[in-house]
Write an enzyme that holds these catalytic residues in place. Structure first.
Site, PDB file in Angstrom:
ATOM      1  N   CYS A 122       0.848  -1.188   0.000  1.00 40.10           N
ATOM      2  CA  CYS A 122       0.000   0.000   0.000  1.00 40.10           C
ATOM      3  C   CYS A 122       0.878   1.231   0.000  1.00 40.10           C
ATOM      4  O   CYS A 122       2.095   1.136   0.169  1.00 40.10           O
ATOM      5  CB  CYS A 122      -0.952   0.036   1.192  1.00 40.10           C
ATOM      6  SG  CYS A 122      -2.405   1.076   0.821  1.00 40.10           S
ATOM      7  N   LYS A 201     -12.331  -5.067   2.012  1.00 38.47           N
ATOM      8  CA  LYS A 201     -11.777  -4.282   3.110  1.00 38.47           C
ATOM      9  C   LYS A 201     -12.714  -3.124   3.371  1.00 38.47           C
ATOM     10  O   LYS A 201     -12.937  -2.282   2.500  1.00 38.47           O
ATOM     11  CB  LYS A 201     -10.385  -3.777   2.729  1.00 38.47           C
ATOM     12  CG  LYS A 201      -9.787  -2.841   3.751  1.00 38.47           C
ATOM     13  CD  LYS A 201      -8.349  -2.520   3.421  1.00 38.47           C
ATOM     14  CE  LYS A 201      -7.787  -1.544   4.437  1.00 38.47           C
ATOM     15  NZ  LYS A 201      -6.392  -1.212   4.146  1.00 38.47           N
ATOM     16  N   ARG A 211      -3.101   2.952  12.602  1.00 40.14           N
ATOM     17  CA  ARG A 211      -2.594   4.189  11.985  1.00 40.14           C
ATOM     18  C   ARG A 211      -1.579   4.869  12.888  1.00 40.14           C
ATOM     19  O   ARG A 211      -0.715   5.595  12.411  1.00 40.14           O
ATOM     20  CB  ARG A 211      -3.758   5.088  11.595  1.00 40.14           C
ATOM     21  CG  ARG A 211      -4.565   4.422  10.479  1.00 40.14           C
ATOM     22  CD  ARG A 211      -5.784   5.192  10.030  1.00 40.14           C
ATOM     23  NE  ARG A 211      -6.562   4.354   9.110  1.00 40.14           N
ATOM     24  CZ  ARG A 211      -7.769   4.637   8.679  1.00 40.14           C
ATOM     25  NH1 ARG A 211      -8.355   5.767   9.063  1.00 40.14           N
ATOM     26  NH2 ARG A 211      -8.401   3.819   7.852  1.00 40.14           N
ATOM     27  N   LYS A 254     -11.394  -8.149   5.934  1.00 40.50           N
ATOM     28  CA  LYS A 254     -11.091  -7.378   7.131  1.00 40.50           C
ATOM     29  C   LYS A 254     -12.009  -6.203   7.337  1.00 40.50           C
ATOM     30  O   LYS A 254     -12.462  -5.646   6.337  1.00 40.50           O
ATOM     31  CB  LYS A 254      -9.628  -6.972   7.119  1.00 40.50           C
ATOM     32  CG  LYS A 254      -9.314  -5.593   6.570  1.00 40.50           C
ATOM     33  CD  LYS A 254      -7.866  -5.411   6.424  1.00 40.50           C
ATOM     34  CE  LYS A 254      -7.441  -4.150   7.126  1.00 40.50           C
ATOM     35  NZ  LYS A 254      -6.155  -3.686   6.699  1.00 40.50           N
TER      36      LYS A 254
HETATM   37  C1  PBG Z   1      -3.056  -0.020   4.832  1.00 44.50           C
HETATM   38  C2  PBG Z   1      -3.592  -0.970   5.858  1.00 44.50           C
HETATM   39  C3  PBG Z   1      -4.394  -0.684   6.970  1.00 44.50           C
HETATM   40  C4  PBG Z   1      -4.549  -1.870   7.660  1.00 44.50           C
HETATM   41  C5  PBG Z   1      -3.862  -2.851   6.944  1.00 44.50           C
HETATM   42  N1  PBG Z   1      -3.298  -2.272   5.825  1.00 44.50           N
HETATM   43  C6  PBG Z   1      -4.926   0.587   7.473  1.00 44.50           C
HETATM   44  C7  PBG Z   1      -5.886   1.391   6.737  1.00 44.50           C
HETATM   45  O1  PBG Z   1      -6.459   0.964   5.742  1.00 44.50           O
HETATM   46  O2  PBG Z   1      -6.062   2.522   7.174  1.00 44.50           O
HETATM   47  C8  PBG Z   1      -5.290  -2.031   8.947  1.00 44.50           C
HETATM   48  C9  PBG Z   1      -4.774  -3.095   9.851  1.00 44.50           C
HETATM   49  C10 PBG Z   1      -5.150  -2.953  11.277  1.00 44.50           C
HETATM   50  O3  PBG Z   1      -5.957  -2.089  11.682  1.00 44.50           O
HETATM   51  O4  PBG Z   1      -4.623  -3.756  12.058  1.00 44.50           O
HETATM   52  N2  PBG Z   1      -3.893   0.227   3.763  1.00 44.50           N
HETATM   53 ZN    ZN Z   2      -3.230   2.055   2.608  1.00 44.59          ZN
END
Ligand code: PBG
Ligand code: ZN
Length: 329
Positions: A122, A201, A211, A254
């Protein structure tokens, strides 16, 4: 007949009987342990909202990986905190990026062969604005551009695969990312690298603590124009369908606990390996209750993981991986 003929309690009488008829079994090898790699040496910085979870420099991450391997954990999921962030997320696809270096170091360490190294793909940890794609601004208005983001995401995935990642796992939710990544991987000689797509997601409040851990909060706006609306199960099926058409080898759902119905529906409908991610907020809320003595840590943790597996997840990404593996030993 005076007494019930059917007595379901007969098979619950002893631990041995209960074990014999148990339908779902947790095993350490189906657990994936997330790690947050950061620059430096001997760095082990705890995330305030996630007790027991750390930002780790690569040397420390290797120790953590060795411990995970010795506990029989199935794999790692890597995230990175770069030295610097910019508009193009250059730290995400740099050859000497933090996760690329981490993967090379892990792969050069003896004794970790049984650990599957999965790299999250990402841009949000690497962009100055914290969004998962390229941002186009016009005055006060902004847009997360889809197609220009794909180029950077595909480049990131190929760079992580070239560094030695066993699996790449895009979590950005841009349209078309799986085919863009597949094409780039194949062109760069990584045709054997599988794609685990975070297919469904949801835009979730449960990502809050992550974050902090990944320093990836968006500096403006939110992620609702790319991550899914929590109300939509049918749309989740379309997301999965699309990712599979584009060439995803396995899918990840997720968050996990608030979306067990979605996991179950996906399991019913698709015959690919399905995993679920028990995300940061799920971990944090349990830890908060454990700290107050309100819930029994081991039993509660195992019950949540079992529920996610029973709903249909074949493998589980969880910050509890080490504790769970220990409890299962
Ligand atoms: C990045 C990402 C996120 C998570 C996994 N990959 C955060 C988001 O989308 O803001 C969340 C994982 C977690 O909360 O443990 N895109
Ligand atoms: Zn991301």
């Amino acid at each position: 007949m005076e007494f019930p003929v059917t007595r379901l309690r007969r098979l619950r009488r002893t631990a041995a009987l209960r074990s014999l008829v148990r339908e779902t079994r947790l095993e350490p090898e189906s657990l994936i342990y997330p790690l947050f790699l950061c620059p430096g040496e001997a760095v082990r910085k705890e995330i305030s909202s996630m007790p027991g979870v750390f930002n780790l420099s690569i040397d420390e991450a290797i120790k953590e990986a060795a411990e995970a391997a010795s506990l029989g954990i199935g794999g790692l999921l890597l995230f990175g905190l770069p030295e610097e962030k910019d508009e193009n997320a250059s730290g995400a696809w740099a050859e000497d990026g933090i996760v690329q270096k981490g993967i090379r170091a892990l792969k050069a360490t003896r004794g970790l062969d049984d650990l599957v190294v999965i790299s999250d793909v990402c841009l949000c940890e690497y962009t100055s604005h914290g969004h998962c794609g390229v941002v186009k601004r016009e005055g006060d208005l902004y847009e997360i551009e889809n197609d220009s983001s794909l180029k950077l995401i595909a480049r990131t995935a190929a760079s992580l695969a070239a560094a030695g990642a066993d699996i790449v796992a895009p979590s950005d939710m841009m349209d078309g990312r799986v085919s863009a990544i597949r094409k780039e991987l194949d062109e760069k000689g990584c045709s054997q690298t599988p794609i685990l797509s975070y297919a469904a997601k949801f835009a979730s409040a449960f990502y809050g603590p992550f974050r902090e851990a990944a320093d990836s909060a968006p500096q403006f706006g939110d992620r609702r124009s790319y991550q899914m609306d929590g109300a939509n199960l049918r749309e989740a099926m379309r997301e999965i369908e699309q990712d599979l058409v584009e060439g995803a080898d396995m899918i990840l759902m997720k968050p996990a606990m608030p979306y067990l119905d979605v996991i179950h529906a996906a399991r019913d409908r698709f015959d690919v390996p399905i995993g679920a991610y028990q995300v940061s907020g799920e971990y944090s809320m349990l830890q908060a209750a454990f700290a107050r003595g309100w819930l029994d840590p081991e039993r509660t943790m195992l019950e949540t993981l079992l529920s996610i597996q029973r709903a249909g997840a074949g493998f589980l990404v969880t910050y509890f991986a080490k504790q769970a593996a220990r409890a299962l030993a």
